[in-house]
Enzyme design. Structure first.
Site, PDB file in Angstrom:
ATOM      1  N   LYS A 113       0.833  -1.245   0.171  1.00  0.00           N
ATOM      2  CA  LYS A 113       0.013  -0.005  -0.024  1.00  0.00           C
ATOM      3  C   LYS A 113       0.816   1.334   0.026  1.00  0.00           C
ATOM      4  CE  LYS A 113      -4.295  -1.695   2.092  1.00  0.00           C
ATOM      5  NZ  LYS A 113      -5.316  -1.441   3.139  1.00  0.00           N
ATOM      6  N   LYS A 199      -6.450 -10.313  -6.954  1.00  0.00           N
ATOM      7  CA  LYS A 199      -7.375 -10.374  -6.203  1.00  0.00           C
ATOM      8  C   LYS A 199      -8.664  -9.576  -6.531  1.00  0.00           C
ATOM      9  CE  LYS A 199      -8.044  -9.910  -1.968  1.00  0.00           C
ATOM     10  NZ  LYS A 199      -8.155 -10.002  -0.381  1.00  0.00           N
ATOM     11  N   LYS A 202     -11.563  -3.648  -3.710  1.00  0.00           N
ATOM     12  CA  LYS A 202     -12.328  -2.447  -3.852  1.00  0.00           C
ATOM     13  C   LYS A 202     -11.443  -1.224  -4.498  1.00  0.00           C
ATOM     14  CE  LYS A 202     -14.852  -3.117   0.539  1.00  0.00           C
ATOM     15  NZ  LYS A 202     -14.920  -2.578   1.859  1.00  0.00           N
TER      16      LYS A 202
END
Ligand code: TRP
Length: 336
Positions: A113, A199, A202
């Protein structure tokens, strides 16, 4: 014998998708009667990435309503909002002070991230796993149902509990319980519709990459029609050269409730043109009851508020007890 305790949570960032549902919430629902469950909407985690203050509260309600719509039963489970229970923030601080910095800089999710967020990496992103550890340890949870990607955070939680107990308690009377990850292989990894090696997420900028629990039948049909496939006829599980094929068959299996063998047999000679309508129909049918229930819950704000109020009270009773033990073990004076 008392039931084992379960705790888990989902962030209120936008909508839930099939990956969240199949990888997490569906498993919570299936196992719930065996356990004493706490399911939270982790809105403190939600601000570790840039967020919109205008939608945070509404998104939080949406996730709580989706928990209920997906079948979380208040007879077995407590639903609450993380920020409504201040003990989460407070325990995070206390645990911060016993967590070595390199444990956090080593976390895969932080590394990934922080690359994505570039120069805007805030301290909260680094501290994210300690807040998650606080979520779990406050409830003395035995089991934590999560997706595969959270396994490292669970190991960290165990390490933090062990370190706290080692430093501030005795082996005979540990203060914090070490939790176990509960990871179900089936559906634990739902992949993107546009790339079968990634994956479903969102944070993928393309909404085409995921099916949201609140997508309309038309949106579902459109997304499946356009999803990535391959030019090979005859569908199969487990072929490493065909990640999309494996993902879509798995989705079909899980959503239709058929066994793997049944699906493998049914689809072994199919082309995509024949398979896609089947998957579309199974998806729409699986989501319809959840969507209907969701609409019903969202139209009665008073009900949802009462669920979250009761949830907060039940959660606080447990969390405050643990927090008091932690503070006593650390040597704090009692507030007067
Ligand atoms: N980090 C988890 C996720 O992204 C969400 C989460 C926060 C969580 N606190 C938790 C999951 C406590 C389980 C238990 O999926």
């Amino acid at each position: 014998m008392a039931k084992q305790r379960v705790l888990s949570g989902v962030q209120p960032t936008g909508n839930l998708h099939l990956g969240n549902y199949l990888g997490a919430i569906r498993n919570w629902v299936e196992g719930q009667s065996q356990f004493e469950n706490f399911f939270c909407v982790v809105d403190l985690h939600a601000i570790t990435a840039p967020h919109d203050p205008k939608t945070l509260a509404q998104d939080t309600y949406t996730i709580a309503a989706l928990y209920l719509a997906a079948g979380i039963d208040l007879q077995y489970s407590t639903i609450f909002v993380q920020s409504h229970v201040p003990a989460h923030s407070e325990l995070t601080w206390l645990l911060n002070c016993i967590t070595p910095l390199n444990w956090l800089t080593d976390m895969i999710q932080f590394k990934e991230k922080s690359v994505r967020q570039g120069e805007n990496v805030n301290t909260g992103l680094l501290d994210y796993p300690v807040l998650m550890a606080a979520d779990i340890l406050l409830y003395q949870a035995d089991q934590v149902p999560v997706g595969e990607d959270q396994k490292q955070h669970l190991e960290l939680t165990r390490d933090i509990a062990a370190r706290f107990n080692h430093l501030f308690a005795t082996p005979e009377a540990p203060v914090l319980k070490q939790p176990h990850p509960l990871i179900r292989p089936e559906g634990a990894r739902v992949m993107s519709l546009t790339d079968g090696t990634r994956k479903m997420s969102k944070s993928d900028p393309s909404d085409q990459s995921r099916i949201n629990l609140l997508d309309t039948p038309e949106q579902i049909q459109y997304k499946i029609k356009r999803c990535k496939t391959d030019p090979i006829r005859g569908l199969e599980f487990d072929n490493p050269d065909r990640p999309e094929c494996h993902n879509l068959l798995t989705l079909y299996m899980v959503l239709s409730g058929k066994s793997r063998e049944e699906v493998a047999r049914e689809c072994q000679d199919m082309g995509w043109g024949q398979f896609k309508p089947l998957l579309t129909e199974a998806t729409i049918a699986a989501l319809a009851p959840i969507q209907a229930k969701y609409q019903e819950i969202m139209s009665d704000r008073g009900y949802l508020e009462s669920v979250l109020r009761t949830g907060r009270e039940k959660a606080e009773a447990v969390a405050n007890e643990t927090l008091a033990q932690v503070k006593a073990a650390l040597g704090y004076s009692k507030p007067l």
